[in-house]
Design a protein around this motif. Sequence first.
Motif, short mmCIF file in Angstrom:
data_model
loop_
_atom_site.label_atom_id
_atom_site.label_comp_id
_atom_site.label_asym_id
_atom_site.label_seq_id
_atom_site.Cartn_x
_atom_site.Cartn_y
_atom_site.Cartn_z
N ILE A 128 4.01 -6.17 1.78
CA ILE A 128 4.05 -4.71 1.70
C ILE A 128 4.92 -4.27 0.53
N ASP A 129 4.38 -3.44 -0.34
CA ASP A 129 5.18 -2.82 -1.41
C ASP A 129 4.35 -1.74 -2.07
N LEU A 130 4.97 -1.03 -3.00
CA LEU A 130 4.27 0.01 -3.73
C LEU A 130 3.15 -0.60 -4.58
N PRO A 131 2.06 0.14 -4.79
CA PRO A 131 0.93 -0.42 -5.54
C PRO A 131 1.29 -0.85 -6.95
N GLU A 132 2.19 -0.12 -7.64
CA GLU A 132 2.55 -0.48 -9.01
C GLU A 132 3.26 -1.84 -9.05
N VAL A 133 4.11 -2.09 -8.06
CA VAL A 133 4.84 -3.36 -8.00
C VAL A 133 3.89 -4.51 -7.71
N LEU A 134 3.01 -4.32 -6.73
CA LEU A 134 2.06 -5.37 -6.37
C LEU A 134 1.09 -5.66 -7.51
N ALA A 135 0.67 -4.62 -8.23
CA ALA A 135 -0.27 -4.82 -9.33
C ALA A 135 0.36 -5.65 -10.45
N PHE A 136 1.62 -5.35 -10.79
CA PHE A 136 2.33 -6.13 -11.81
C PHE A 136 2.45 -7.59 -11.37
N LYS A 137 2.83 -7.77 -10.13
CA LYS A 137 3.01 -9.11 -9.59
C LYS A 137 1.72 -9.93 -9.67
N MET A 138 0.62 -9.34 -9.23
CA MET A 138 -0.64 -10.07 -9.22
C MET A 138 -1.15 -10.34 -10.63
N ARG A 139 -0.91 -9.42 -11.55
CA ARG A 139 -1.33 -9.66 -12.93
C ARG A 139 -0.63 -10.88 -13.50
N VAL A 140 0.68 -10.98 -13.28
CA VAL A 140 1.45 -12.10 -13.81
C VAL A 140 1.05 -13.40 -13.13
N LEU A 141 0.94 -13.40 -11.82
CA LEU A 141 0.58 -14.62 -11.10
C LEU A 141 -0.83 -15.08 -11.47
N SER A 142 -1.74 -14.14 -11.65
CA SER A 142 -3.11 -14.51 -12.04
C SER A 142 -3.14 -15.14 -13.42
N GLN A 143 -2.32 -14.61 -14.32
CA GLN A 143 -2.25 -15.18 -15.67
C GLN A 143 -1.74 -16.62 -15.64
N GLN A 144 -0.94 -16.95 -14.63
CA GLN A 144 -0.41 -18.31 -14.49
C GLN A 144 -1.32 -19.21 -13.66
N GLY A 145 -2.44 -18.67 -13.21
CA GLY A 145 -3.36 -19.46 -12.40
C GLY A 145 -2.81 -19.80 -11.03
N ALA A 146 -1.87 -19.00 -10.53
CA ALA A 146 -1.23 -19.28 -9.24
C ALA A 146 -2.21 -19.02 -8.10
N GLU A 147 -2.15 -19.87 -7.08
CA GLU A 147 -2.98 -19.72 -5.89
C GLU A 147 -2.09 -19.72 -4.66
N PRO A 148 -2.26 -18.75 -3.75
CA PRO A 148 -1.43 -18.74 -2.54
C PRO A 148 -1.72 -19.95 -1.66
N LYS A 149 -0.71 -20.40 -0.94
CA LYS A 149 -0.85 -21.57 -0.08
C LYS A 149 -1.16 -21.20 1.36
N ALA A 150 -1.49 -19.93 1.57
CA ALA A 150 -1.96 -19.42 2.86
C ALA A 150 -2.77 -18.17 2.54
N GLN A 151 -3.44 -17.64 3.54
CA GLN A 151 -4.18 -16.41 3.32
C GLN A 151 -3.18 -15.28 3.07
N ARG A 152 -3.37 -14.58 1.96
CA ARG A 152 -2.43 -13.53 1.56
C ARG A 152 -3.15 -12.20 1.50
N ARG A 153 -2.53 -11.17 2.09
CA ARG A 153 -3.12 -9.83 2.09
C ARG A 153 -2.07 -8.81 1.64
N GLU A 154 -2.46 -7.99 0.69
CA GLU A 154 -1.56 -6.97 0.16
C GLU A 154 -1.68 -5.67 0.96
N ILE A 155 -0.53 -5.05 1.20
CA ILE A 155 -0.48 -3.72 1.81
C ILE A 155 0.23 -2.82 0.81
N ALA A 156 -0.55 -2.08 0.04
CA ALA A 156 0.03 -1.19 -0.97
C ALA A 156 0.47 0.09 -0.27
#
Length: 307
Positions: A128-156
Amino acid sequence: MPGPEFGSLRSDDDQWDILSSVGYTALLVAGWRALHAVDPRSLVRDEYAKYFVIASADQYLTDLLAQPGTSESETAFPRLYGVQTWFFDDFFQSAGDAGIRQAVIVAAGLDSRAYRLEWHSGTTIFEIDLPEVLAFKMRVLSQQGAEPKAQRREIAADLRTNWPRSLQAAGFDPETPSAWSVEGVLPYLTGKAQDAVVGRIDELSAPGSRVAIGALGSRSDRQQFADLEASHPGVDLSGGVDFSALTYDDKTNPAAWLARRGWTVEPVRTTLELQAGYGITPSDVDIRIDSSMHSQYITAVKESAAP
């Protein structure tokens, strides 16, 4: 990108991104985790943290990563946030070992536990976090090819709004035990908002649920901290950020609140007590920091429905 911008006052409906207001604190903590990761004595290694700093182009943190300090004073905050990170990592690992398969990271910020920890099969992680924070986070992790080690769901969502509705819409089951982390966020909420967050966690938690609440600074004595910076060159929490402009003076008592509502609360610990439990002898600067920032770490288990 420009450096962080801060006003002197908060408002009930203020917003932020990763370089402004409360959002910058998430980036700052990611910076401390990145510095802790290169310390040979590190408790935890968050290999993703440095990429958040790089993507932000924040000059203060970028300079720190380029030339990490080595003295006890310069490494104090990376070290203490390493202790805090380990506390919450261990909490989720223990909850998983106990059979809990729902994890909720409240005010997730730039936390990367979904990607770092070895989660039990069948675990769902709700962030759970603000949409702007989650969007930045996912952009960076996607650029690094990161994959979650469990099912992950965002709550903006904003914690000051009706986020439980969005959480349940994402698949959270309030009839099933869950594990909740509330890391570092309470000082940035009014006392009323703090009560609301803890109250909603209680309402959504089935018996057997667990919660961990904590912050390196539950409140701060500004003069004490100024004296500490003067006497210990290299100690720098924020690069000039005035945290008093972001936090609120009215506080709640989460441990007492939970105890009144059927939760079994373990003894509240400070970062110094956590260090001792991890086999670390706190340095003088750690003791001085804790004296001025008043760390507090709480864990509790819900034994029954509230009376």
